[in-house]
Scaffold this motif. Structure first.
Motif, PDB file in Angstrom:
ATOM      1  N   GLY A 169      -6.194  10.137  -1.210  1.00  0.00           N
ATOM      2  CA  GLY A 169      -5.340   9.544  -0.185  1.00  0.00           C
ATOM      3  C   GLY A 169      -4.202  10.456   0.202  1.00  0.00           C
ATOM      4  N   VAL A 170      -3.524  10.073   1.276  1.00  0.00           N
ATOM      5  CA  VAL A 170      -2.388  10.824   1.791  1.00  0.00           C
ATOM      6  C   VAL A 170      -1.183   9.903   1.804  1.00  0.00           C
ATOM      7  CG1 VAL A 170      -1.533  12.154   3.711  1.00  0.00           C
ATOM      8  CG2 VAL A 170      -3.957  12.053   3.306  1.00  0.00           C
ATOM      9  N   GLY A 171      -0.061  10.403   1.316  1.00  0.00           N
ATOM     10  CA  GLY A 171       1.133   9.564   1.279  1.00  0.00           C
ATOM     11  C   GLY A 171       2.343  10.315   1.767  1.00  0.00           C
ATOM     12  N   PHE A 172       3.449   9.583   1.909  1.00  0.00           N
ATOM     13  CA  PHE A 172       4.705  10.183   2.356  1.00  0.00           C
ATOM     14  C   PHE A 172       5.763   9.939   1.288  1.00  0.00           C
ATOM     15  CE2 PHE A 172       2.926  10.627   6.470  1.00  0.00           C
ATOM     16  CZ  PHE A 172       2.214   9.470   6.724  1.00  0.00           C
ATOM     17  N   PRO A 173       6.315  11.013   0.704  1.00  0.00           N
ATOM     18  CA  PRO A 173       7.404  10.788  -0.254  1.00  0.00           C
ATOM     19  C   PRO A 173       8.647  10.276   0.470  1.00  0.00           C
ATOM     20  CG  PRO A 173       6.620  13.066  -0.293  1.00  0.00           C
ATOM     21  CD  PRO A 173       5.983  12.418   0.866  1.00  0.00           C
ATOM     22  N   HIS A 174       9.530   9.578  -0.273  1.00  0.00           N
ATOM     23  CA  HIS A 174      10.783   9.120   0.321  1.00  0.00           C
ATOM     24  C   HIS A 174      11.527  10.315   0.893  1.00  0.00           C
ATOM     25  CE1 HIS A 174      10.136   5.287  -1.402  1.00  0.00           C
ATOM     26  NE2 HIS A 174      10.435   5.621  -2.632  1.00  0.00           N
ATOM     27  N   GLY A 175      11.966  10.188   2.132  1.00  0.00           N
ATOM     28  CA  GLY A 175      12.773  11.268   2.696  1.00  0.00           C
ATOM     29  C   GLY A 175      11.982  12.466   3.150  1.00  0.00           C
ATOM     30  N   SER A 176      10.694  12.297   3.368  1.00  0.00           N
ATOM     31  CA  SER A 176       9.911  13.461   3.802  1.00  0.00           C
ATOM     32  C   SER A 176      10.289  13.854   5.221  1.00  0.00           C
ATOM     33  CB  SER A 176       8.427  13.144   3.719  1.00  0.00           C
ATOM     34  OG  SER A 176       8.110  12.067   4.562  1.00  0.00           O
ATOM     35  N   VAL A 177       9.979  15.100   5.558  1.00  0.00           N
ATOM     36  CA  VAL A 177      10.410  15.616   6.854  1.00  0.00           C
ATOM     37  C   VAL A 177       9.295  15.444   7.879  1.00  0.00           C
ATOM     38  CG1 VAL A 177      11.973  17.258   5.821  1.00  0.00           C
ATOM     39  CG2 VAL A 177       9.626  17.896   6.204  1.00  0.00           C
ATOM     40  N   GLU A 178       9.658  15.512   9.126  1.00  0.00           N
ATOM     41  CA  GLU A 178       8.692  15.452  10.233  1.00  0.00           C
ATOM     42  C   GLU A 178       7.793  14.235  10.137  1.00  0.00           C
ATOM     43  OE1 GLU A 178       8.457  17.368  12.806  1.00  0.00           O
ATOM     44  OE2 GLU A 178       9.424  19.253  12.315  1.00  0.00           O
ATOM     45  N   ARG A 179       8.428  13.049   9.948  1.00  0.00           N
ATOM     46  CA  ARG A 179       7.615  11.876   9.679  1.00  0.00           C
ATOM     47  C   ARG A 179       6.714  11.519  10.858  1.00  0.00           C
ATOM     48  NH1 ARG A 179       7.592   7.437   6.279  1.00  0.00           N
ATOM     49  NH2 ARG A 179       8.421   8.920   4.792  1.00  0.00           N
ATOM     50  N   ALA A 220       0.846  -1.196   0.000  1.00  0.00           N
ATOM     51  CA  ALA A 220       0.000   0.000   0.000  1.00  0.00           C
ATOM     52  C   ALA A 220       0.878   1.242   0.000  1.00  0.00           C
ATOM     53  CB  ALA A 220      -0.895  -0.004   1.241  1.00  0.00           C
ATOM     54  N   LYS A 221       0.489   2.221  -0.814  1.00  0.00           N
ATOM     55  CA  LYS A 221       1.321   3.411  -0.961  1.00  0.00           C
ATOM     56  C   LYS A 221       0.686   4.660  -0.375  1.00  0.00           C
ATOM     57  CE  LYS A 221       4.776   1.808  -3.399  1.00  0.00           C
ATOM     58  NZ  LYS A 221       6.149   1.899  -2.948  1.00  0.00           N
ATOM     59  N   TYR A 222      -0.605   4.617  -0.112  1.00  0.00           N
ATOM     60  CA  TYR A 222      -1.191   5.797   0.508  1.00  0.00           C
ATOM     61  C   TYR A 222      -2.290   5.373   1.453  1.00  0.00           C
ATOM     62  CZ  TYR A 222      -4.915   5.638  -3.119  1.00  0.00           C
ATOM     63  OH  TYR A 222      -5.949   5.274  -3.958  1.00  0.00           O
ATOM     64  N   VAL A 223      -2.589   6.247   2.403  1.00  0.00           N
ATOM     65  CA  VAL A 223      -3.651   6.011   3.374  1.00  0.00           C
ATOM     66  C   VAL A 223      -4.896   6.711   2.860  1.00  0.00           C
ATOM     67  CG1 VAL A 223      -4.382   6.443   5.741  1.00  0.00           C
ATOM     68  CG2 VAL A 223      -1.986   5.944   5.254  1.00  0.00           C
ATOM     69  N   PRO A 224      -6.043   6.025   2.836  1.00  0.00           N
ATOM     70  CA  PRO A 224      -7.245   6.667   2.324  1.00  0.00           C
ATOM     71  C   PRO A 224      -7.603   7.899   3.148  1.00  0.00           C
ATOM     72  CG  PRO A 224      -7.577   4.309   2.527  1.00  0.00           C
ATOM     73  CD  PRO A 224      -6.284   4.621   3.193  1.00  0.00           C
ATOM     74  N   TRP A 225      -7.993   8.957   2.486  1.00  0.00           N
ATOM     75  CA  TRP A 225      -8.264  10.240   3.131  1.00  0.00           C
ATOM     76  C   TRP A 225      -9.759  10.534   3.085  1.00  0.00           C
ATOM     77  CZ3 TRP A 225      -6.203  15.303   0.388  1.00  0.00           C
ATOM     78  CH2 TRP A 225      -6.629  16.422   1.109  1.00  0.00           C
ATOM     79  N   MET A 226     -10.335  10.465   1.906  1.00  0.00           N
ATOM     80  CA  MET A 226     -11.774  10.713   1.782  1.00  0.00           C
ATOM     81  C   MET A 226     -12.215  10.122   0.454  1.00  0.00           C
ATOM     82  SD  MET A 226     -11.242  14.737   1.255  1.00  0.00           S
ATOM     83  CE  MET A 226     -10.283  15.345  -0.110  1.00  0.00           C
ATOM     84  N   GLN A 227     -13.494  10.019   0.276  1.00  0.00           N
ATOM     85  CA  GLN A 227     -13.970   9.456  -0.988  1.00  0.00           C
ATOM     86  C   GLN A 227     -15.132  10.290  -1.494  1.00  0.00           C
ATOM     87  OE1 GLN A 227     -15.606   5.558  -0.742  1.00  0.00           O
ATOM     88  NE2 GLN A 227     -16.878   6.027   1.019  1.00  0.00           N
ATOM     89  N   ALA A 228     -15.424  10.078  -2.754  1.00  0.00           N
ATOM     90  CA  ALA A 228     -16.523  10.818  -3.352  1.00  0.00           C
ATOM     91  C   ALA A 228     -17.051  10.009  -4.518  1.00  0.00           C
ATOM     92  CB  ALA A 228     -16.048  12.181  -3.843  1.00  0.00           C
ATOM     93  N   THR A 229     -18.217  10.412  -4.972  1.00  0.00           N
ATOM     94  CA  THR A 229     -18.748   9.788  -6.155  1.00  0.00           C
ATOM     95  C   THR A 229     -19.498  10.871  -6.920  1.00  0.00           C
ATOM     96  OG1 THR A 229     -20.124   8.013  -6.996  1.00  0.00           O
ATOM     97  CG2 THR A 229     -20.832   9.049  -4.965  1.00  0.00           C
ATOM     98  N   TYR A 230     -20.282  10.445  -7.895  1.00  0.00           N
ATOM     99  CA  TYR A 230     -20.946  11.398  -8.765  1.00  0.00           C
ATOM    100  C   TYR A 230     -22.445  11.149  -8.704  1.00  0.00           C
ATOM    101  CZ  TYR A 230     -16.218  11.465 -10.632  1.00  0.00           C
ATOM    102  OH  TYR A 230     -14.859  11.540 -10.768  1.00  0.00           O
ATOM    103  N   VAL A 231     -23.206  12.240  -8.628  1.00  0.00           N
ATOM    104  CA  VAL A 231     -24.660  12.118  -8.629  1.00  0.00           C
ATOM    105  C   VAL A 231     -25.213  13.155  -9.602  1.00  0.00           C
ATOM    106  CG1 VAL A 231     -24.826  11.273  -6.270  1.00  0.00           C
ATOM    107  CG2 VAL A 231     -24.927  13.722  -6.718  1.00  0.00           C
TER     108      VAL A 231
END
Lengths: 299, 282, 443
Positions: free
Chosen positions: C305-315, C144-155
């Motif tokens: 989703g929310v992810g962390f790039p390699h080497g990100s700060v304040e992990r 897994a590369k990102y944590v789910p943040w929010m979702q949406a769909t279309y109406v």
């Protein structure tokens, strides 16, 4: 009147050292600009532009092929060239007329000049948004038509290429004529009014004075304005995109699309090279054609 | 004696008056074209949001409200980014003038091999869409440690404005007669003094025009500033791209707020731009 | 005589020197003022593509301040700048951001630059992420590369004025495509011009309509049935629908403005791009689920989703912020303020604003329909995602705008799609049959 290219070197003052093996002053004067640009842009330009030819296995023309094969490429080229061919002459005639109107010294001259120069301060994105609000189906122009009793017209409809082109033309005319105006006004400052008055005394009509006295003296400014305006016109993008979306593709719009939406920097670099090539070619043509063949010496 | 004087020929006077009227009419027509969109931006920036959803849109200020402008000005980082834009604009002006004016003088006064290639080289930065240089440019500034500072923005903007500064100023230097400059040198000025006392004042309109272009370009430039900064953005980088996605009312409020400082700069420089109009041979 | 110049005489006036002296400290002392609201160290820098409009951003920032224990500096940028910033920082080895957030399609090209978040997801397993969402977070890879943040769909948003042209036998809350078309045509005939809309502008999301709604409902698939006979039917339907749709739609990116202005009365769009229409007169609006077709009610889910790039700060702080984002408070507040739905299992409160409540009801009806057919955005395409999107936009452009024959266009575009997929070797994704290990082929 010589142009930027053909001035004879200024004669040396008496007593200055004769030519020895020393660095000519020209080099000191232009060196900072060359060094600055190379430092800041040298490597990014090389790295960015070579992407157009660098595939996974080295040099490749695959991206150029993809660029040319894209269905939007030739319409973008045609639209951009069409815009330039129609827009530049109209803008120049308009800007020169505006400058001459100002030179005739009407009342409120300073206010007019200020108002006419204001579109320069407006960013092209903001200009696109303003004209969109004017021309959109429920915008200001249709509101005016409605209040006057006419039927609103769909100016920006995708199936009406003529009004689309006219809309982009008018918006660009509004936005960028001030650029030429300011350069021409600056250039007119350097023309003493004695030449014009002398010609008038000798019976030249207004048109003759314009054509034979004012315009030739204005040639350096016109040359610069032409070069700059053409380069910027080739890059017209924000206004066209705001008003027409994808219905009127232009070259820089295609560059952005390949770079951002299609995530393909290689084809985008190929497009950028096309734009660069066209700009350099037209600039070279202007530099050569508008070169003044008459060489005047300093005395 | 009462010799009858010949009737005064009023044709030249009539023609003069008619020309004055035509000139005014022309000016007003052009002003209408140029000023109407500006009026509409101002009108819409100060209208309430509901009034912008009606059709037909009101063409006169009937529903004045500073709500959208107020909200816009309260968004995060507006004042800070305004400061950054001013810093970048001032720095670009200084640097571009310092590097550009000597080069313009050289272009105007000296004939040297490579004049055409030099001018084409200058035009490179304007002729190439810098979007394709996004990643390499940012990398260059990251490795030199200047990323996310106004210095980076000043550097980029100077490189973008050097062509206009150099070419416009050069074209105006050409109009200054060499004789006057040489006369000054004959009378004992060094070349630098001759430049400063004689050439520069006469070329002031060109320098003023170039400074207007430089400041306005730096003020409105969005792509380069977005790439080179992260937390110290200029006003357009902070605001312009979000404007395009925002609702109509905010677009006008933002567009209006963005234009004001550049307008003020033009109002100030205007004086220098037209200070020599109509003067006779100097 | 001034023939002999004093070599030490200054060549600039005193005034200039004074001006430069005053300017220099100003210019050199500050390398710039901070604009992200993150003045102190210890703030997590959050680069994102979402919520860039002025009001959405302000609302989200207040939500972040209220719900998270960690100070977060929210920095929304345009998607092109998003990708360039992350790539250039990663390649130069100097990442200056703490976390990045974006839609699935924004994060997919950056898969190689993101750290694995399996551990964090395992920690958060209690919140109840759905299986499809977790599948998406893998971006086609093993982890897994990102944590789910929010979702949406279309109406579909419906102005109640449009109900007067509803044909008999058509239920607005239970539409099928044929009924929708008849409604659009009746409205067009009654008004003299079309009043239905579609976000067909350059930044509009109409390609999701074809990928996630039209094609699955008519053909049951997205890729494997791309040029089947059902797909031809679907596009012929689309051509008819387009002739009953406002032509100005090619300029609409977000439908909320045209709806609020009354330029169109019925429109399909992303839930967050419809909510603004209900702001002024919430009681004038209905939100209804998308129509159903012969093969079911196809709908698409969009995950951010929310992810962390390699080497990100304040992990450490960033991970804390992400845990906060997965919390109920944050999820509900995001729904209330910006109309993006929670991605965790949670009961929605009953006191939602009218517009949001309408959308929530429509979304629930859509998801719980007995013949609901979930379509996901393309998985595992990386940088080619944009090109696949372009294929669907080209179909619309050539069939509806240029009027070319459907069969020829579908065959040509299928060829392009096949070329793109052949280079990638990925398995299919919902609603096409998922068979890991086999390659997705255009049918």
């Amino acid at each position: 009147m010589a142009t930027v290219l053909d001035r004879e070197p200024a004669t040396t003052t008496p007593g200055s050292p004769t030519r020895r093996r020393r660095v000519p002053p020209v080099v000191w004067l232009i060196a900072p600009s060359i060094v600055f640009m190379t430092l800041l842009f040298g490597w990014p330009v090389v790295a960015g532009v070579l992407q157009a030819f660098r595939g996974e296995d080295g040099f490749t023309l695959e991206f150029v092929g993809r660029m040319v094969g894209d269905p939007y490429f030739w319409p973008a080229v045609r639209n951009t060239l069409l815009l330039i061919i129609v827009l530049i002459p109209v803008q120049f005639v308009l800007a020169i007329s505006m400058a001459l109107l100002l030179r005739a010294n009407p009342r409120l001259k300073n206010l007019y000049f200020f108002l006419w120069a204001i579109p320069l301060a407006v960013s092209d994105l903001a200009a696109g948004l303003v004209w969109l609000a004017v021309l959109t189906d429920r915008g200001y122009l249709n509101s005016l038509l409605d209040q006057l009793g006419f039927e609103p017209v769909s100016w920006l409809a995708f199936d009406n290429p003529t009004t689309l082109f006219a809309a982009v033309l008018v918006a660009e005319l509004w936005r960028a004529t001030s650029l030429v105006l300011v350069i021409v006004v600056a250039g007119l400052q350097g023309i003493p009014k004695d030449y014009d008055e002398a010609a008038a005394v000798f019976g030249a009509s207004a048109w003759q004075r314009l054509w034979h006295v004012t315009l030739p003296l204005l040639k350096p400014s016109l040359q610069v304005a032409l070069i700059l305006r053409t380069i910027l016109a080739i890059q017209v993008f924000a206004v066209a995109q705001a008003l027409t979306g994808q219905n009127f593709p232009v070259l820089v719009g295609e560059t952005y699309r390949w770079y951002r939406e299609l995530q393909n920097p290689n084809v985008a670099a190929a497009l950028a090279l096309v734009i660069l090539g066209v700009s350099m070619l037209t600039s070279l043509v202007y530099l050569r054609v508008l070169r003044d063949k008459s060489r005047e010496t300093a005395s | 004696m009462t010799a009858t004087a010949p009737p005064v020929d009023r044709t030249p006077l009539r023609r003069y008056r008619r020309n004055r009227v035509l000139v005014q009419v022309g000016c007003i027509a052009i002003t209408a074209f140029m000023a109407v969109p500006l009026y509409l931006i101002t009108l819409a920036a100060f209208s309430s949001r509901q009034s912008l959803n009606e059709f037909p849109l009101p063409l006169l200020p009937t529903d004045v409200s500073a709500e959208t402008i107020g909200t816009f000005l309260r968004s995060t980082g507006i004042v800070a980014s305004l400061g950054n834009s001013l810093l970048a604009g001032a720095g670009t002006l200084l640097l571009s003038t310092a590097i550009g004016v000597p080069a313009a003088y050289a272009l105007a006064r000296f004939a040297f091999r490579g004049k055409d290639p030099y001018q084409l080289f200058l035009l490179f930065t304007r002729a190439l869409p810098i979007v394709v240089l996004s990643v390499p440019l940012a990398q260059l500034y990251l490795t030199t440690g200047l990323y996310d500072t106004t210095y980076a923005v000043i550097g980029l903007h100077t490189a973008l404005t050097l062509p206009t500064t150099i070419l416009i100023t050069a074209s105006v230097f050409l109009a200054v007669p060499v004789d006057v400059e040489e006369a000054a040198r004959v009378f004992g000025c060094t070349p630098l003094q001759a430049f400063r006392q004689v050439v520069a004042p006469m070329a002031l309109p060109g320098i003023a025009a170039a400074s207007i272009f430089t400041f306005v370009l730096s003020w409105n430039e969005v792509l380069g500033a977005s790439i080179l900064t992260l937390t110290r953005r200029t006003l357009p980088a902070q605001v312009l791209t979000s404007l395009a996605d925002s609702s109509l009312a905010y677009r006008f409020a933002g567009g209006f707020a963005l234009v004001i400082p550049a307008l003020l700069f033009i109002a100030v420089m205007r004086r220098y731009l037209t200070n020599m109009w109509g003067s006779t041979i100097r | 005589m001034r023939a002999q110049q004093d070599a030490t005489r200054p060549v600039v006036s005193r005034r200039t020197v004074l001006g430069a002296a005053l300017a220099t400290p100003l210019l050199s002392a500050c390398a710039g003022f901070d604009t992200s609201g993150a003045a102190d160290a210890g703030t997590v820098s959050f680069l994102s593509t979402q919520f860039s409009p002025v009001e959405e951003r302000q609302r989200f920032e207040s939500v972040l301040r209220q719900e998270l224990a960690v100070p977060v500096a929210y920095n929304p940028v345009d998607p092109g700048v998003f990708t360039s910033t992350i790539q250039s920082q990663a390649e130069a080895g100097q990442v200056q951001i703490g976390m990045i957030g974006g839609l699935h399609g924004d994060l997919a090209p950056l898969a190689d630059q993101l750290d694995d978040v399996d551990a964090l997801l395992a920690d958060l397993a209690g919140v109840g992420y759905s299986e499809q969402v977790l599948e998406l977070t893998r971006l086609g890879g093993p982890t897994a590369k990102y944590v789910p943040w929010m979702q949406a769909t279309y109406v579909i948003a419906v102005n109640k004025k449009a109900l007067e042209w509803l044909p008999p036998g058509v239920d607005a809350a239970n539409l099928d495509y044929a009924g929708y078309l008849r409604w659009a045509q009746a409205a067009r005939d009654a008004n003299g011009h079309p009043v239905f809309g579609l976000p067909a502008g350059p930044k509009g999301l109409h390609h999701r309509f074809y990928q996630g709604f039209l094609l699955p409902s008519f053909t049951g698939g997205q890729i494997t049935t791309f040029r089947s006979a059902d797909a031809v039917t679907a596009w012929e339907y689309m051509r008819d629908l387009w002739s009953a749709t406002a032509p100005a739609s090619t300029n609409f990116d977000f439908m909320q403005e045209p709806l609020a202005r009354g330029e169109v009365l019925v429109a399909w769009d992303h839930v967050a791009r419809l909510i603004g229409a209900t702001a002024d007169h919430p009681d004038d609006w209905l939100m209804v689920p998308a129509p159903r077709g012969p093969k079911g009610l196809g709908y698409m889910l969009i995950v951010a989703g929310v992810g962390f790039p390699h080497g990100s700060v304040e992990r450490a702080k960033a991970e804390q912020a992400v845990r906060g984002i997965a919390g109920a408070g944050m999820q509900i507040a995001t729904l209330r303020e910006n109309a993006f739905f929670p991605v965790i299992q949670i009961e929605l409160p009953t006191d939602l604003p009218t517009g949001i409540a309408l959308e929530a009801a429509a979304v629930r009806a859509q998801q719980r329909a007995p013949d609901a057919l979930l379509a996901l955005p393309p998985v595992g395409l990386g940088r080619k995602e944009g090109e696949v999107t372009q294929v669907f936009k080209n179909c619309f452009q050539q069939i509806c705008l240029a009027g070319e024959p459907v069969r020829a266009v579908l065959d040509a575009q299928a060829g392009q799609l096949a070329t793109i997929l052949a280079g990638l070797s990925v398995p299919c994704w919902a609603p096409d049959p998922i068979a890991p290990g086999t390659l997705c082929e255009v049918g």
